[in-house]
Design a protein around this motif. Structure first.
Motif, PDB file in Angstrom:
ATOM      1  N   UNK A 124       0.843  -1.169  -0.034  1.00 50.42           N
ATOM      2  CA  UNK A 124       0.044  -0.060  -0.050  1.00 50.42           C
ATOM      3  C   UNK A 124       0.908   1.392  -0.145  1.00 50.42           C
ATOM      4  N   UNK A 125       1.894   1.137   0.871  1.00 51.81           N
ATOM      5  CA  UNK A 125       2.777   2.469   0.820  1.00 51.81           C
ATOM      6  C   UNK A 125       3.521   2.462  -0.709  1.00 51.81           C
ATOM      7  N   UNK A 126       3.819   1.486  -1.385  1.00 50.00           N
ATOM      8  CA  UNK A 126       4.377   1.679  -2.605  1.00 50.00           C
ATOM      9  C   UNK A 126       3.522   2.359  -3.583  1.00 50.00           C
ATOM     10  N   UNK A 127       2.114   1.693  -3.530  1.00 48.54           N
ATOM     11  CA  UNK A 127       1.312   2.181  -4.245  1.00 48.54           C
ATOM     12  C   UNK A 127       0.925   3.841  -3.924  1.00 48.54           C
ATOM     13  N   UNK A 128       0.886   4.122  -2.868  1.00 49.86           N
ATOM     14  CA  UNK A 128       0.570   5.581  -2.518  1.00 49.86           C
ATOM     15  C   UNK A 128       1.685   6.470  -3.016  1.00 49.86           C
ATOM     16  N   UNK A 129       3.044   6.131  -2.790  1.00 47.96           N
ATOM     17  CA  UNK A 129       4.160   6.847  -3.116  1.00 47.96           C
ATOM     18  C   UNK A 129       4.220   7.057  -4.785  1.00 47.96           C
ATOM     19  N   UNK A 130       3.595   6.029  -5.537  1.00 46.08           N
ATOM     20  CA  UNK A 130       3.496   6.111  -6.851  1.00 46.08           C
ATOM     21  C   UNK A 130       2.429   7.074  -7.287  1.00 46.08           C
ATOM     22  N   UNK A 131       1.213   6.862  -6.655  1.00 46.64           N
ATOM     23  CA  UNK A 131       0.036   7.625  -7.040  1.00 46.64           C
ATOM     24  C   UNK A 131       0.527   9.297  -6.817  1.00 46.64           C
ATOM     25  N   UNK A 132       1.299   9.518  -5.492  1.00 47.91           N
ATOM     26  CA  UNK A 132       1.568  10.900  -5.287  1.00 47.91           C
ATOM     27  C   UNK A 132       2.511  11.260  -6.305  1.00 47.91           C
ATOM     28  N   UNK A 133       3.563  10.436  -6.773  1.00 46.27           N
ATOM     29  CA  UNK A 133       4.309  10.787  -7.894  1.00 46.27           C
ATOM     30  C   UNK A 133       3.747  11.211  -9.442  1.00 46.27           C
ATOM     31  N   UNK A 134       2.568  10.284  -9.404  1.00 45.39           N
ATOM     32  CA  UNK A 134       1.708  10.492 -10.520  1.00 45.39           C
ATOM     33  C   UNK A 134       0.752  11.588 -10.702  1.00 45.39           C
ATOM     34  N   UNK A 135       0.635  12.524  -9.284  1.00 48.38           N
ATOM     35  CA  UNK A 135      -0.152  13.564  -9.246  1.00 48.38           C
ATOM     36  C   UNK A 135      -1.907  12.985  -9.047  1.00 48.38           C
ATOM     37  N   UNK A 136      -1.803  12.189  -8.413  1.00 48.26           N
ATOM     38  CA  UNK A 136      -3.034  11.546  -8.007  1.00 48.26           C
ATOM     39  C   UNK A 136      -3.274  11.667  -6.517  1.00 48.26           C
ATOM     40  N   UNK A 137      -3.474  13.029  -5.998  1.00 52.61           N
ATOM     41  CA  UNK A 137      -3.474  13.197  -4.509  1.00 52.61           C
ATOM     42  C   UNK A 137      -4.734  12.426  -3.886  1.00 52.61           C
ATOM     43  N   UNK A 138      -5.930  12.372  -4.594  1.00 50.34           N
ATOM     44  CA  UNK A 138      -7.217  11.829  -3.759  1.00 50.34           C
ATOM     45  C   UNK A 138      -6.816  10.182  -3.670  1.00 50.34           C
ATOM     46  N   UNK A 139      -6.584   9.581  -4.584  1.00 53.81           N
ATOM     47  CA  UNK A 139      -6.230   8.329  -4.489  1.00 53.81           C
ATOM     48  C   UNK A 139      -5.066   7.800  -3.270  1.00 53.81           C
ATOM     49  N   UNK A 140      -4.160   8.778  -3.588  1.00 57.62           N
ATOM     50  CA  UNK A 140      -3.084   8.822  -2.356  1.00 57.62           C
ATOM     51  C   UNK A 140      -3.620   8.895  -0.982  1.00 57.62           C
ATOM     52  N   UNK A 141      -4.663   9.778  -0.681  1.00 64.11           N
ATOM     53  CA  UNK A 141      -5.276  10.017   0.411  1.00 64.11           C
ATOM     54  C   UNK A 141      -6.037   8.892   0.866  1.00 64.11           C
ATOM     55  N   UNK A 142      -6.783   8.267   0.098  1.00 67.28           N
ATOM     56  CA  UNK A 142      -7.401   6.936   0.220  1.00 67.28           C
ATOM     57  C   UNK A 142      -6.734   5.991   0.853  1.00 67.28           C
ATOM     58  N   UNK A 143      -5.408   5.804   0.203  1.00 65.49           N
ATOM     59  CA  UNK A 143      -4.564   4.738   0.652  1.00 65.49           C
ATOM     60  C   UNK A 143      -4.031   5.167   2.086  1.00 65.49           C
ATOM     61  N   UNK A 144      -3.822   6.427   2.199  1.00 65.28           N
ATOM     62  CA  UNK A 144      -3.303   6.944   3.593  1.00 65.28           C
ATOM     63  C   UNK A 144      -4.390   6.388   4.584  1.00 65.28           C
ATOM     64  N   UNK A 145      -5.809   6.608   4.437  1.00 63.47           N
ATOM     65  CA  UNK A 145      -6.869   6.266   5.146  1.00 63.47           C
ATOM     66  C   UNK A 145      -6.644   4.959   5.577  1.00 63.47           C
ATOM     67  N   UNK A 146      -6.401   4.031   4.500  1.00 63.10           N
ATOM     68  CA  UNK A 146      -6.669   2.449   4.756  1.00 63.10           C
ATOM     69  C   UNK A 146      -5.162   2.063   5.542  1.00 63.10           C
ATOM     70  N   UNK A 147      -4.210   2.804   5.223  1.00 59.21           N
ATOM     71  CA  UNK A 147      -2.938   2.475   5.976  1.00 59.21           C
ATOM     72  C   UNK A 147      -3.232   2.903   7.549  1.00 59.21           C
ATOM     73  N   UNK A 148      -3.851   4.238   7.680  1.00 62.61           N
ATOM     74  CA  UNK A 148      -4.194   4.428   9.037  1.00 62.61           C
ATOM     75  C   UNK A 148      -4.980   3.420   9.767  1.00 62.61           C
ATOM     76  N   UNK A 149      -5.907   3.026   9.169  1.00 64.25           N
ATOM     77  CA  UNK A 149      -6.917   1.772   9.918  1.00 64.25           C
ATOM     78  C   UNK A 149      -6.069   0.628  10.107  1.00 64.25           C
ATOM     79  N   UNK A 150      -5.124   0.225   9.174  1.00 59.23           N
ATOM     80  CA  UNK A 150      -4.416  -1.200   9.355  1.00 59.23           C
ATOM     81  C   UNK A 150      -3.566  -0.829  10.768  1.00 59.23           C
ATOM     82  N   UNK A 151      -3.027   0.261  10.791  1.00 62.24           N
ATOM     83  CA  UNK A 151      -2.085   0.493  11.905  1.00 62.24           C
ATOM     84  C   UNK A 151      -2.892   0.797  13.194  1.00 62.24           C
TER      85      UNK A 151
END
Length: 155
Positions: A124-151
């Protein structure tokens, strides 16, 4: 009396005819591949996973470069409980296209289903980093939310 065609004209005709034949061949192959892909998508939506699996495997046999089909095949295999093989397809997409976040996301989903949370978080972290590099902040934020839930679950 007919004059003989110059050799350059014969070569030009051969090249044009060959090009047309190749164009027809590739157009036909693309049409067939597209039909199998659409069949696979339709069967997947109808939850006919074995049928979808067959269609997606046929697409891969016709066009070995399509990562979207590999992801779809992995999804179909996951739905059938064939998680080891699904993981192989997701890993292959990651290997072939390391900048494609979808491979990491699909693998993370599979790992979460298997309760392998640490490995899922890594993907998930790898996907989030790629989405941020690809300028897709909304999708990256969704992954951050999932990461927070897992943590939060892990704590």
């Amino acid at each position: 009396m007919l004059e003989a065609l110059p050799i350059t004209n014969i070569f030009a005709i051969i090249i044009v005819v060959s090009s047309i034949i190749l164009l027809i061949y590739f157009a036909g192959k693309t049409l067939i591949t597209s039909n199998f892909f659409q069949t696979g998508v339709n069967l997947y939506q109808q939850k006919d996973y074995p049928g979808a699996e067959t269609a997606f495997r046929k697409v891969i046999s016709l066009n070995s470069t399509n990562d979207v089909v590999r992801l779809m095949l992995g999804d179909v295999l996951t739905q059938q409980g064939k998680t080891a093989e699904a993981r192989t397809w997701f890993d292959e997409v990651i290997r072939r296209s390391p900048k494609n976040p979808q491979g990491y996301l699909r693998l993370a989903n599979l790992l979460m289903q298997q309760n392998q949370l640490e490995a899922a978080k890594t993907n998930l972290q790898q996907a989030k980093d790629l989405l941020q590099k690809q300028r897709q902040p909304e999708k990256a934020a969704q992954i951050t939310h999932i990461l927070d839930k897992i943590s939060a679950k892990s704590s």
